[in-house]
Design a protein around this motif. Structure first.
Motif, PDB file in Angstrom:
ATOM      1  N   TRP A  55     -13.083 -18.656  -0.984  1.00 16.05           N
ATOM      2  CA  TRP A  55     -13.019 -17.258  -0.562  1.00 16.05           C
ATOM      3  C   TRP A  55     -12.689 -16.350  -1.749  1.00 16.05           C
ATOM      4  O   TRP A  55     -11.911 -16.715  -2.625  1.00 16.05           O
ATOM      5  CB  TRP A  55     -11.947 -17.072   0.519  1.00 16.05           C
ATOM      6  N   ASN A  56     -13.284 -15.156  -1.748  1.00 14.16           N
ATOM      7  CA  ASN A  56     -12.893 -14.101  -2.688  1.00 14.16           C
ATOM      8  C   ASN A  56     -11.664 -13.433  -2.086  1.00 14.16           C
ATOM      9  O   ASN A  56     -11.607 -13.227  -0.873  1.00 14.16           O
ATOM     10  CB  ASN A  56     -14.002 -13.059  -2.832  1.00 14.16           C
ATOM     11  N   VAL A  57     -10.712 -13.075  -2.919  1.00 11.19           N
ATOM     12  CA  VAL A  57      -9.484 -12.450  -2.421  1.00 11.19           C
ATOM     13  C   VAL A  57      -9.295 -11.104  -3.104  1.00 11.19           C
ATOM     14  O   VAL A  57      -9.321 -11.014  -4.328  1.00 11.19           O
ATOM     15  CB  VAL A  57      -8.254 -13.348  -2.677  1.00 11.19           C
ATOM     16  N   ILE A  58      -9.137 -10.073  -2.287  1.00 14.28           N
ATOM     17  CA  ILE A  58      -8.850  -8.733  -2.790  1.00 14.28           C
ATOM     18  C   ILE A  58      -7.479  -8.337  -2.257  1.00 14.28           C
ATOM     19  O   ILE A  58      -7.251  -8.359  -1.044  1.00 14.28           O
ATOM     20  CB  ILE A  58      -9.912  -7.714  -2.325  1.00 14.28           C
ATOM     21  N   VAL A  59      -6.572  -7.988  -3.166  1.00 16.72           N
ATOM     22  CA  VAL A  59      -5.223  -7.568  -2.777  1.00 16.72           C
ATOM     23  C   VAL A  59      -5.140  -6.056  -2.914  1.00 16.72           C
ATOM     24  O   VAL A  59      -5.509  -5.494  -3.945  1.00 16.72           O
ATOM     25  CB  VAL A  59      -4.153  -8.235  -3.663  1.00 16.72           C
ATOM     26  N   ILE A  60      -4.674  -5.402  -1.852  1.00 16.56           N
ATOM     27  CA  ILE A  60      -4.464  -3.958  -1.878  1.00 16.56           C
ATOM     28  C   ILE A  60      -2.978  -3.712  -1.690  1.00 16.56           C
ATOM     29  O   ILE A  60      -2.370  -4.215  -0.745  1.00 16.56           O
ATOM     30  CB  ILE A  60      -5.273  -3.252  -0.771  1.00 16.56           C
ATOM     31  N   TRP A  61      -2.401  -2.942  -2.605  1.00 20.03           N
ATOM     32  CA  TRP A  61      -0.973  -2.633  -2.551  1.00 20.03           C
ATOM     33  C   TRP A  61      -0.778  -1.355  -1.754  1.00 20.03           C
ATOM     34  O   TRP A  61      -1.315  -0.303  -2.098  1.00 20.03           O
ATOM     35  CB  TRP A  61      -0.405  -2.523  -3.962  1.00 20.03           C
ATOM     36  N   ALA A  62      -0.001  -1.464  -0.700  1.00 20.66           N
ATOM     37  CA  ALA A  62       0.126  -0.399   0.295  1.00 20.66           C
ATOM     38  C   ALA A  62       0.671   0.917  -0.262  1.00 20.66           C
ATOM     39  O   ALA A  62      -0.015   1.942  -0.222  1.00 20.66           O
ATOM     40  CB  ALA A  62       0.984  -0.875   1.463  1.00 20.66           C
ATOM     41  N   GLU A  63       1.874   0.915  -0.753  1.00 22.52           N
ATOM     42  CA  GLU A  63       2.529   2.186  -1.088  1.00 22.52           C
ATOM     43  C   GLU A  63       1.915   2.886  -2.286  1.00 22.52           C
ATOM     44  O   GLU A  63       1.749   4.104  -2.278  1.00 22.52           O
ATOM     45  CB  GLU A  63       4.032   1.983  -1.324  1.00 22.52           C
ATOM     46  N   CYS A  64       1.569   2.146  -3.324  1.00 24.79           N
ATOM     47  CA  CYS A  64       1.097   2.834  -4.534  1.00 24.79           C
ATOM     48  C   CYS A  64      -0.417   3.044  -4.552  1.00 24.79           C
ATOM     49  O   CYS A  64      -0.891   4.015  -5.134  1.00 24.79           O
ATOM     50  CB  CYS A  64       1.568   2.119  -5.789  1.00 24.79           C
ATOM     51  N   GLU A  65      -1.209   2.189  -3.903  1.00 24.95           N
ATOM     52  CA  GLU A  65      -2.652   2.365  -3.915  1.00 24.95           C
ATOM     53  C   GLU A  65      -3.154   3.174  -2.720  1.00 24.95           C
ATOM     54  O   GLU A  65      -4.120   3.913  -2.842  1.00 24.95           O
ATOM     55  CB  GLU A  65      -3.360   1.011  -3.937  1.00 24.95           C
ATOM     56  N   LEU A  66      -2.500   3.034  -1.573  1.00 28.05           N
ATOM     57  CA  LEU A  66      -2.968   3.725  -0.371  1.00 28.05           C
ATOM     58  C   LEU A  66      -2.168   4.983  -0.037  1.00 28.05           C
ATOM     59  O   LEU A  66      -2.639   5.835   0.704  1.00 28.05           O
ATOM     60  CB  LEU A  66      -2.942   2.774   0.829  1.00 28.05           C
ATOM     61  N   GLU A  67      -0.953   5.053  -0.547  1.00 28.78           N
ATOM     62  CA  GLU A  67      -0.065   6.197  -0.292  1.00 28.78           C
ATOM     63  C   GLU A  67      -0.098   6.601   1.195  1.00 28.78           C
ATOM     64  O   GLU A  67      -0.505   7.706   1.546  1.00 28.78           O
ATOM     65  CB  GLU A  67      -0.462   7.376  -1.179  1.00 28.78           C
ATOM     66  N   PRO A  68       0.338   5.699   2.085  1.00 27.32           N
ATOM     67  CA  PRO A  68       0.207   5.932   3.525  1.00 27.32           C
ATOM     68  C   PRO A  68       1.033   7.094   4.067  1.00 27.32           C
ATOM     69  O   PRO A  68       0.748   7.593   5.152  1.00 27.32           O
ATOM     70  CB  PRO A  68       0.666   4.612   4.144  1.00 27.32           C
ATOM     71  N   ARG A  69       2.028   7.556   3.318  1.00 22.98           N
ATOM     72  CA  ARG A  69       2.870   8.649   3.817  1.00 22.98           C
ATOM     73  C   ARG A  69       2.206  10.007   3.638  1.00 22.98           C
ATOM     74  O   ARG A  69       2.646  10.995   4.221  1.00 22.98           O
ATOM     75  CB  ARG A  69       4.223   8.627   3.127  1.00 22.98           C
ATOM     76  N   LYS A  70       1.159  10.048   2.808  1.00 28.47           N
ATOM     77  CA  LYS A  70       0.451  11.312   2.586  1.00 28.47           C
ATOM     78  C   LYS A  70      -0.722  11.414   3.550  1.00 28.47           C
ATOM     79  O   LYS A  70      -1.414  10.431   3.811  1.00 28.47           O
ATOM     80  CB  LYS A  70      -0.071  11.387   1.148  1.00 28.47           C
ATOM     81  N   LYS A  71      -0.959  12.618   4.050  1.00 33.51           N
ATOM     82  CA  LYS A  71      -2.082  12.818   4.958  1.00 33.51           C
ATOM     83  C   LYS A  71      -3.398  12.641   4.214  1.00 33.51           C
ATOM     84  O   LYS A  71      -4.334  12.014   4.691  1.00 33.51           O
ATOM     85  CB  LYS A  71      -2.004  14.206   5.594  1.00 33.51           C
ATOM     86  N   TYR A  72      -3.498  13.236   3.024  1.00 35.54           N
ATOM     87  CA  TYR A  72      -4.663  13.068   2.175  1.00 35.54           C
ATOM     88  C   TYR A  72      -4.192  12.689   0.777  1.00 35.54           C
ATOM     89  O   TYR A  72      -3.244  13.265   0.265  1.00 35.54           O
ATOM     90  CB  TYR A  72      -5.507  14.338   2.095  1.00 35.54           C
ATOM     91  N   SER A  73      -4.870  11.750   0.168  1.00 37.74           N
ATOM     92  CA  SER A  73      -4.474  11.305  -1.158  1.00 37.74           C
ATOM     93  C   SER A  73      -5.720  11.020  -1.993  1.00 37.74           C
ATOM     94  O   SER A  73      -6.585  10.239  -1.575  1.00 37.74           O
ATOM     95  CB  SER A  73      -3.625  10.043  -1.040  1.00 37.74           C
ATOM     96  N   GLU A  74      -5.796  11.652  -3.162  1.00 35.92           N
ATOM     97  CA  GLU A  74      -6.910  11.383  -4.072  1.00 35.92           C
ATOM     98  C   GLU A  74      -6.869   9.938  -4.546  1.00 35.92           C
ATOM     99  O   GLU A  74      -7.903   9.294  -4.666  1.00 35.92           O
ATOM    100  CB  GLU A  74      -6.843  12.322  -5.279  1.00 35.92           C
ATOM    101  N   GLY A  75      -5.661   9.445  -4.833  1.00 37.24           N
ATOM    102  CA  GLY A  75      -5.507   8.065  -5.275  1.00 37.24           C
ATOM    103  C   GLY A  75      -6.022   7.079  -4.244  1.00 37.24           C
ATOM    104  O   GLY A  75      -6.658   6.080  -4.585  1.00 37.24           O
ATOM    105  N   ARG A  76      -5.756   7.350  -2.975  1.00 37.54           N
ATOM    106  CA  ARG A  76      -6.237   6.485  -1.895  1.00 37.54           C
ATOM    107  C   ARG A  76      -7.763   6.453  -1.887  1.00 37.54           C
ATOM    108  O   ARG A  76      -8.373   5.394  -1.787  1.00 37.54           O
ATOM    109  CB  ARG A  76      -5.727   6.987  -0.544  1.00 37.54           C
ATOM    110  N   GLU A  77      -8.376   7.633  -2.001  1.00 41.40           N
ATOM    111  CA  GLU A  77      -9.839   7.718  -1.998  1.00 41.40           C
ATOM    112  C   GLU A  77     -10.431   6.924  -3.165  1.00 41.40           C
ATOM    113  O   GLU A  77     -11.408   6.200  -2.999  1.00 41.40           O
ATOM    114  CB  GLU A  77     -10.299   9.176  -2.056  1.00 41.40           C
ATOM    115  N   VAL A  78      -9.837   7.067  -4.342  1.00 46.89           N
ATOM    116  CA  VAL A  78     -10.319   6.342  -5.527  1.00 46.89           C
ATOM    117  C   VAL A  78     -10.211   4.838  -5.299  1.00 46.89           C
ATOM    118  O   VAL A  78     -11.163   4.089  -5.561  1.00 46.89           O
ATOM    119  CB  VAL A  78      -9.518   6.770  -6.789  1.00 46.89           C
ATOM    120  N   ASN A  79      -9.080   4.384  -4.796  1.00 51.15           N
ATOM    121  CA  ASN A  79      -8.879   2.946  -4.574  1.00 51.15           C
ATOM    122  C   ASN A  79      -9.793   2.389  -3.488  1.00 51.15           C
ATOM    123  O   ASN A  79     -10.335   1.299  -3.624  1.00 51.15           O
ATOM    124  CB  ASN A  79      -7.417   2.660  -4.245  1.00 51.15           C
ATOM    125  N   LEU A  80      -9.973   3.139  -2.405  1.00 50.40           N
ATOM    126  CA  LEU A  80     -10.849   2.658  -1.327  1.00 50.40           C
ATOM    127  C   LEU A  80     -12.310   2.661  -1.774  1.00 50.40           C
ATOM    128  O   LEU A  80     -13.065   1.750  -1.418  1.00 50.40           O
ATOM    129  CB  LEU A  80     -10.655   3.503  -0.068  1.00 50.40           C
TER     130      LEU A  80
END
Length: 152
Positions: A110-135
């Motif tokens: 299997w290929n494994v992709i790890v996504i780090w929640a707080e720093c890559e997705l910034e879930p506490r923000k309604k909109y995040s440029e960093g989240r868009e870039v990472n996704l």
């Protein structure tokens, strides 16, 4: 150093920490679904019941919390110290479990992709440029995997 909460309060706080269907996980799932990817969740057929399984791409997406999984060089991860030895040992054991799970997944091909929640997705923000870039990076990564396996 003693805990700042009594045993009952600490127990309640810890019981409220979710392991499945977390906000960061939901962000990734909604993004994938909106872009036409279909997946299964927490597959019991694979070791460690991975968060998101894309069978068509033979890929596992593991969404990890920076604090609990000691994300390296992250202000939410390994740079946060806790006075509680119990919490520290839980964090360290989570890292060891992650290492073992990833090794087993890769051993099975299997290929494994790890996504780090707080720093890559910034879930506490309604909109995040960093989240868009990472996704969008995740999307590009998955499309490359599809091109590598054109028969599927």
């Amino acid at each position: 150093m003693a805990d700042v909460h009594d045993k009952k309060t600490r127990s309640y706080n810890m019981s409220q920490i979710k392991g499945m269907d977390t906000r960061p996980e939901m962000i990734v799932r909604k993004f994938l679904h909106a872009h036409g990817f279909r997946y299964s969740l927490h597959s019991k057929k694979l070791p460690g019941k991975p968060d998101i399984v894309l069978s068509k791409y033979k890929t596992i997406i593991d969404v990890r919390g920076c604090f609990w999984h000691l994300h390296k060089r992250c202000k939410f991860g390994d740079q946060v110290s806790t006075p509680s030895e119990k919490i520290t040992s839980r964090r360290e054991s989570a890292v060891e479990r992650d290492r073992i799970k990833v090794a087993k997944w890769k051993e099975k091909g299997w290929n494994v992709i790890v996504i780090w929640a707080e720093c890559e997705l910034e879930p506490r923000k309604k909109y995040s440029e960093g989240r868009e870039v990472n996704l969008n990076g995740l999307l590009k990564n998955l499309k490359n995997l599809k091109n590598d396996n054109p028969g599927k």
